[in-house]
Design a protein around this motif. Sequence first.
Motif, PDB file in Angstrom:
ATOM      1  N   TYR A  87      -7.932   3.319  -8.388  1.00 35.27           N
ATOM      2  CA  TYR A  87      -6.909   3.517  -9.427  1.00 35.27           C
ATOM      3  C   TYR A  87      -6.894   4.970  -9.886  1.00 35.27           C
ATOM      4  CZ  TYR A  87      -5.179   3.834 -14.212  1.00 35.27           C
ATOM      5  OH  TYR A  87      -4.526   4.244 -15.366  1.00 35.27           O
ATOM      6  N   ILE A 138      -3.730  -1.048 -14.199  1.00 35.22           N
ATOM      7  CA  ILE A 138      -2.899  -1.107 -12.994  1.00 35.22           C
ATOM      8  C   ILE A 138      -1.508  -1.635 -13.330  1.00 35.22           C
ATOM      9  CG2 ILE A 138      -2.605  -2.357 -10.818  1.00 35.22           C
ATOM     10  CD1 ILE A 138      -5.516  -1.864 -10.239  1.00 35.22           C
ATOM     11  N   ALA A 175      -6.903  -0.545  -4.873  1.00 33.87           N
ATOM     12  CA  ALA A 175      -7.282  -0.848  -6.255  1.00 33.87           C
ATOM     13  C   ALA A 175      -6.998  -2.308  -6.584  1.00 33.87           C
ATOM     14  CB  ALA A 175      -6.531   0.067  -7.219  1.00 33.87           C
TER      15      ALA A 175
END
Length: 258
Positions: free
Chosen positions: A97, A139, A111
Amino acid sequence: MAHTAMSGTGTHSGIDPLQTAVWRLRSRGCWTDAAALLATREGADAAVQRTSLLVERCLFTGDGWDEAEDSLRTAEAVADDDEARGAAACERGQLAYSSTVLGVRDRADEARTALGRAAALLAPGSAGRPLLDFRRGLIAEHLADSPQAARAAYRRAHAGATAHDDPLLLSFTWRHLAGIALREGELAEARHGFTESLRLREELGFLVGTAPALAALADAEPEPEASRLRAEATRLFRLLGGVPAWLAAQLTPPAPAA
């Protein structure tokens, strides 16, 4: 110790002197030195904690990717149960990320996959779940542009951090929930969240995270308080040698109109 070392402070009673020393270094942005102290410890817990420090350094400085990756591979190799494997997967998700959001290399798919693996490995009541929920919120907010999903994940993380008595993680959940509130025009809610985040970081002595908290609160305050907060954030930012690096743009005053 719990595998969620990244969110721990090392300041609670009963924590060994090494953990206190690690926290003091980490809180001042000395991640490499803190990680070096942990090299004296063996086992999955120490390997994950060392990795979490180096991954955090990447996000704050934009540097140290190879060392973090090497440490992560070691943590994955020595993981001896689902909790350890889940914690290592959570760190892989965070490293991927960070690389993506800082524009180093697009690792968004990695990620998501890594955090999905962590979710499958960590038990529902695990001390690592709140940190995982928070990172899934990051995210959702910054890679998927889904503030509603991010809010839900941050709220789960907030509840979990409260249940597990993790004030540092609470400082992050307060701040990110407040950021969403600010973007939706909920100023009172935003001010409250940013104020709580700043209070917790000051109480914990998390110096490296205090400048971002001051700058965030400034975004929700009117003048002259906003300028006072940004000036204090700038002072701390310079004191720490320009860390976190991504804060520089937020602290730069707008150019005067031509």
